[in-house]
Design a protein around this motif. Structure first.
Motif, PDB file in Angstrom:
ATOM      1  N   ALA A   1      12.618   4.037   7.513  1.00  0.00           N
ATOM      2  CA  ALA A   1      11.401   4.316   6.745  1.00  0.00           C
ATOM      3  C   ALA A   1      11.748   4.675   5.316  1.00  0.00           C
ATOM      4  O   ALA A   1      12.801   5.265   5.042  1.00  0.00           O
ATOM      5  CB  ALA A   1      10.589   5.436   7.381  1.00  0.00           C
ATOM      6  N   GLU A   2      10.859   4.294   4.408  1.00  0.00           N
ATOM      7  CA  GLU A   2      10.915   4.734   3.015  1.00  0.00           C
ATOM      8  C   GLU A   2       9.856   5.815   2.846  1.00  0.00           C
ATOM      9  O   GLU A   2       8.686   5.600   3.152  1.00  0.00           O
ATOM     10  CB  GLU A   2      10.594   3.583   2.059  1.00  0.00           C
ATOM     11  N   ARG A   3      10.265   6.980   2.361  1.00  0.00           N
ATOM     12  CA  ARG A   3       9.329   8.063   2.120  1.00  0.00           C
ATOM     13  C   ARG A   3       9.777   8.842   0.883  1.00  0.00           C
ATOM     14  O   ARG A   3      10.749   8.439   0.221  1.00  0.00           O
ATOM     15  CB  ARG A   3       9.223   8.972   3.341  1.00  0.00           C
ATOM     16  N   ALA A   4       9.074   9.917   0.576  1.00  0.00           N
ATOM     17  CA  ALA A   4       9.328  10.634  -0.677  1.00  0.00           C
ATOM     18  C   ALA A   4      10.782  11.055  -0.822  1.00  0.00           C
ATOM     19  O   ALA A   4      11.346  11.034  -1.913  1.00  0.00           O
ATOM     20  CB  ALA A   4       8.406  11.843  -0.765  1.00  0.00           C
ATOM     21  N   GLY A   5      11.406  11.427   0.279  1.00  0.00           N
ATOM     22  CA  GLY A   5      12.789  11.883   0.215  1.00  0.00           C
ATOM     23  C   GLY A   5      13.822  10.779   0.187  1.00  0.00           C
ATOM     24  O   GLY A   5      15.018  11.051   0.162  1.00  0.00           O
ATOM     25  N   GLY A   6      13.382   9.517   0.230  1.00  0.00           N
ATOM     26  CA  GLY A   6      14.304   8.392   0.216  1.00  0.00           C
ATOM     27  C   GLY A   6      14.186   7.550   1.473  1.00  0.00           C
ATOM     28  O   GLY A   6      13.179   7.574   2.182  1.00  0.00           O
ATOM     29  N   VAL A   7      15.244   6.809   1.773  1.00  0.00           N
ATOM     30  CA  VAL A   7      15.289   5.940   2.948  1.00  0.00           C
ATOM     31  C   VAL A   7      15.969   6.693   4.084  1.00  0.00           C
ATOM     32  O   VAL A   7      17.038   7.281   3.907  1.00  0.00           O
ATOM     33  CB  VAL A   7      16.043   4.638   2.636  1.00  0.00           C
TER      34      VAL A   7
ATOM     35  N   ALA B   1      12.648  12.524  12.015  1.00  0.00           N
ATOM     36  CA  ALA B   1      12.244  11.496  11.064  1.00  0.00           C
ATOM     37  C   ALA B   1      10.756  11.193  11.163  1.00  0.00           C
ATOM     38  O   ALA B   1      10.350  10.042  11.263  1.00  0.00           O
ATOM     39  CB  ALA B   1      13.072  10.233  11.282  1.00  0.00           C
ATOM     40  N   ALA B   2       9.903  12.220  11.136  1.00  0.00           N
ATOM     41  CA  ALA B   2       8.460  11.997  11.149  1.00  0.00           C
ATOM     42  C   ALA B   2       8.031  11.291   9.874  1.00  0.00           C
ATOM     43  O   ALA B   2       8.618  11.485   8.812  1.00  0.00           O
ATOM     44  CB  ALA B   2       7.725  13.330  11.291  1.00  0.00           C
ATOM     45  N   VAL B   3       7.006  10.465   9.988  1.00  0.00           N
ATOM     46  CA  VAL B   3       6.506   9.703   8.846  1.00  0.00           C
ATOM     47  C   VAL B   3       5.011   9.921   8.729  1.00  0.00           C
ATOM     48  O   VAL B   3       4.355  10.409   9.656  1.00  0.00           O
ATOM     49  CB  VAL B   3       6.822   8.200   8.996  1.00  0.00           C
ATOM     50  N   GLY B   4       4.457   9.587   7.585  1.00  0.00           N
ATOM     51  CA  GLY B   4       3.034   9.806   7.365  1.00  0.00           C
ATOM     52  C   GLY B   4       2.418   8.735   6.502  1.00  0.00           C
ATOM     53  O   GLY B   4       3.090   7.791   6.062  1.00  0.00           O
ATOM     54  N   VAL B   5       1.118   8.869   6.264  1.00  0.00           N
ATOM     55  CA  VAL B   5       0.375   7.921   5.454  1.00  0.00           C
ATOM     56  C   VAL B   5       1.036   7.781   4.083  1.00  0.00           C
ATOM     57  O   VAL B   5       1.408   8.764   3.447  1.00  0.00           O
ATOM     58  CB  VAL B   5      -1.089   8.382   5.311  1.00  0.00           C
ATOM     59  N   GLY B   6       1.204   6.532   3.655  1.00  0.00           N
ATOM     60  CA  GLY B   6       1.858   6.247   2.383  1.00  0.00           C
ATOM     61  C   GLY B   6       3.313   5.866   2.525  1.00  0.00           C
ATOM     62  O   GLY B   6       3.879   5.233   1.623  1.00  0.00           O
ATOM     63  N   ASP B   7       3.947   6.251   3.642  1.00  0.00           N
ATOM     64  CA  ASP B   7       5.325   5.841   3.882  1.00  0.00           C
ATOM     65  C   ASP B   7       5.354   4.359   4.261  1.00  0.00           C
ATOM     66  O   ASP B   7       4.341   3.766   4.640  1.00  0.00           O
ATOM     67  CB  ASP B   7       5.950   6.667   5.004  1.00  0.00           C
ATOM     68  N   VAL B   8       6.533   3.769   4.184  1.00  0.00           N
ATOM     69  CA  VAL B   8       6.731   2.376   4.573  1.00  0.00           C
ATOM     70  C   VAL B   8       7.748   2.352   5.706  1.00  0.00           C
ATOM     71  O   VAL B   8       8.859   2.889   5.567  1.00  0.00           O
ATOM     72  CB  VAL B   8       7.226   1.524   3.387  1.00  0.00           C
ATOM     73  N   CYS B   9       7.361   1.760   6.836  1.00  0.00           N
ATOM     74  CA  CYS B   9       8.246   1.704   8.004  1.00  0.00           C
ATOM     75  C   CYS B   9       8.795   0.296   8.191  1.00  0.00           C
ATOM     76  O   CYS B   9       8.098  -0.695   7.974  1.00  0.00           O
ATOM     77  CB  CYS B   9       7.497   2.140   9.261  1.00  0.00           C
ATOM     78  N   HIS B  10      10.049   0.242   8.599  1.00  0.00           N
ATOM     79  CA  HIS B  10      10.731  -1.028   8.842  1.00  0.00           C
ATOM     80  C   HIS B  10      11.208  -1.067  10.296  1.00  0.00           C
ATOM     81  O   HIS B  10      11.786  -0.101  10.794  1.00  0.00           O
ATOM     82  CB  HIS B  10      11.967  -1.167   7.949  1.00  0.00           C
ATOM     83  N   SER B  11      10.949  -2.176  10.953  1.00  0.00           N
ATOM     84  CA  SER B  11      11.556  -2.453  12.251  1.00  0.00           C
ATOM     85  C   SER B  11      12.391  -3.713  12.081  1.00  0.00           C
ATOM     86  O   SER B  11      11.885  -4.735  11.615  1.00  0.00           O
ATOM     87  CB  SER B  11      10.487  -2.668  13.329  1.00  0.00           C
TER      88      SER B  11
ATOM     89  N   VAL C   1      17.484 -12.762  12.134  1.00  0.00           N
ATOM     90  CA  VAL C   1      16.989 -11.427  11.821  1.00  0.00           C
ATOM     91  C   VAL C   1      15.467 -11.483  11.793  1.00  0.00           C
ATOM     92  O   VAL C   1      14.877 -12.386  11.198  1.00  0.00           O
ATOM     93  CB  VAL C   1      17.494 -10.921  10.452  1.00  0.00           C
ATOM     94  N   SER C   2      14.831 -10.538  12.460  1.00  0.00           N
ATOM     95  CA  SER C   2      13.369 -10.403  12.424  1.00  0.00           C
ATOM     96  C   SER C   2      13.058  -9.062  11.778  1.00  0.00           C
ATOM     97  O   SER C   2      13.381  -8.005  12.330  1.00  0.00           O
ATOM     98  CB  SER C   2      12.795 -10.482  13.843  1.00  0.00           C
ATOM     99  N   TRP C   3      12.442  -9.104  10.588  1.00  0.00           N
ATOM    100  CA  TRP C   3      12.246  -7.909   9.763  1.00  0.00           C
ATOM    101  C   TRP C   3      10.760  -7.674   9.554  1.00  0.00           C
ATOM    102  O   TRP C   3      10.054  -8.525   9.031  1.00  0.00           O
ATOM    103  CB  TRP C   3      12.952  -8.088   8.429  1.00  0.00           C
ATOM    104  N   LEU C   4      10.286  -6.510   9.993  1.00  0.00           N
ATOM    105  CA  LEU C   4       8.883  -6.121   9.846  1.00  0.00           C
ATOM    106  C   LEU C   4       8.812  -4.926   8.907  1.00  0.00           C
ATOM    107  O   LEU C   4       9.397  -3.883   9.174  1.00  0.00           O
ATOM    108  CB  LEU C   4       8.288  -5.766  11.210  1.00  0.00           C
ATOM    109  N   ARG C   5       8.076  -5.084   7.802  1.00  0.00           N
ATOM    110  CA  ARG C   5       7.898  -4.022   6.808  1.00  0.00           C
ATOM    111  C   ARG C   5       6.412  -3.715   6.694  1.00  0.00           C
ATOM    112  O   ARG C   5       5.615  -4.595   6.376  1.00  0.00           O
ATOM    113  CB  ARG C   5       8.453  -4.456   5.450  1.00  0.00           C
ATOM    114  N   GLN C   6       6.016  -2.461   6.968  1.00  0.00           N
ATOM    115  CA  GLN C   6       4.604  -2.100   6.961  1.00  0.00           C
ATOM    116  C   GLN C   6       4.368  -0.774   6.252  1.00  0.00           C
ATOM    117  O   GLN C   6       5.090   0.194   6.462  1.00  0.00           O
ATOM    118  CB  GLN C   6       4.063  -1.985   8.395  1.00  0.00           C
ATOM    119  N   GLU C   7       3.294  -0.741   5.467  1.00  0.00           N
ATOM    120  CA  GLU C   7       2.854   0.502   4.861  1.00  0.00           C
ATOM    121  C   GLU C   7       1.944   1.228   5.852  1.00  0.00           C
ATOM    122  O   GLU C   7       1.079   0.608   6.488  1.00  0.00           O
ATOM    123  CB  GLU C   7       2.076   0.233   3.569  1.00  0.00           C
ATOM    124  N   LEU C   8       2.147   2.534   5.993  1.00  0.00           N
ATOM    125  CA  LEU C   8       1.305   3.339   6.868  1.00  0.00           C
ATOM    126  C   LEU C   8       0.024   3.730   6.119  1.00  0.00           C
ATOM    127  O   LEU C   8       0.088   4.251   5.006  1.00  0.00           O
ATOM    128  CB  LEU C   8       2.030   4.585   7.343  1.00  0.00           C
TER     129      LEU C   8
END
Length: 268
Positions: free
Chosen positions: A147-153, A218-228, A259-266
């Motif tokens: 995940a990408e969030r305020a504190g980094g990756v 590694a909790a995430v929230g609205v505005g973060d970007v999650c990668h699978s 490689v199957s890469w999923l990038r989503q904004e929460l």
């Protein structure tokens, strides 16, 4: 097309049953009948807007293939493609109350993750299955969450071999056949045979085969970007996946074949 989830399956953990996450009515259904929301999304992932943080978003592996039927019901599942997927962990309670019952108490385990459009992530870059056994590509594929969030990756899910999912390969069809024959409605599960019949015996399915264990810190929230990322280590290594997500151009590695890469904004 029906969507199924092998509930609870993780590395070394056998699923507790099969949840129906998407089963539109078949061609003979009443045209006025309300169709269930299609949950699949490639860009955004809706999370519970009542909470500042989610319990976590889990990366996983999905299989797309064909359902074949015989006189006694489901005969077999023929997987054709594999891809990365992700979903918020099922939530217990409502609002800020973490002590209540689960959504499964009301609408079933499938409804606990299909809460409407864009509530289950599914990568649209599907990869072919060469042979469905441990000697094929899925015997090598691994899945991991970042995940990408305020504190980094940050890594949000353990790097997990798909081959560690107990119900896969030659046991998958056997398990599905048994559940279709034996699973009845109750304890959060659906009448699986009834759901397939209601959908006029769909010929294709997307099956959420397993989820990588979430890292609790590694909790995430609205505005973060999650990668699978589901990947073949013969194509990229775990270190290269990590380095790609820290780089300015992750697509140079993560859009490779294998490689199957999923990038989503929460979003809320």
């Amino acid at each position: 097309m029906v969507g199924l989830w092998l509930v609870g399956q993780g590395p070394g953990v056998i699923p507790g049953g099969v949840a129906v996450v998407y089963a539109p009515p078949g061609g003979s259904a009443d045209p006025a009948e309300e169709r269930p929301a299609c949950p699949w999304s490639t860009v955004r992932l809706h999370v519970d807007h009542n909470r500042a943080e989610t319990a976590g978003v889990q990366a996983g592996l999905a299989l797309a293939g064909e359902l074949e039927y015989g006189p006694d019901g489901l005969d077999r599942f023929v997987p054709r493609l594999w891809t990365a997927m992700q979903m918020p962990q099922p939530y217990s309670g409502t609002g800020d109350d973490q002590s209540g019952g689960t959504d499964a108490d009301v609408g079933g385990l499938g409804a606990s993750i299909n809460r409407g459009p864009s509530t289950i992530g599914l990568c649209d870059k599907l990869q072919f299955i060469d042979r469905f056994d441990v000697d094929g590509v899925l015997g090598r594929v691994r899945v991991v969450g970042w995940a990408e969030r305020a504190g980094g990756v940050v890594q949000t899910c353990e790097d997990t071999p798909a081959a560690d999912f107990p119900v896969l390969f030659d046991t998958l069809t056997e398990y599905l056949r048994f559940q279709v024959a034996a699973q009845v409605a109750g304890n959060g599960y659906d009448d699986l045979a009834g759901a397939l019949a209601h959908s006029d015996r769909p010929t294709h399915a997307i099956i959420i085969a397993g989820l990588a264990p979430a890292r609790p810190e590694a909790a995430v929230g609205v505005g973060d970007v999650c990668h699978s990322i589901a990947y073949d280590p013969r194509v990229v290594s775990a270190e290269q996946v990590r380095d790609a997500l820290y780089s300015a151009e992750p697509e140079r590695l993560l859009e490779a074949e294998g490689v199957s890469w999923l990038r989503q904004e929460l979003v809320g």
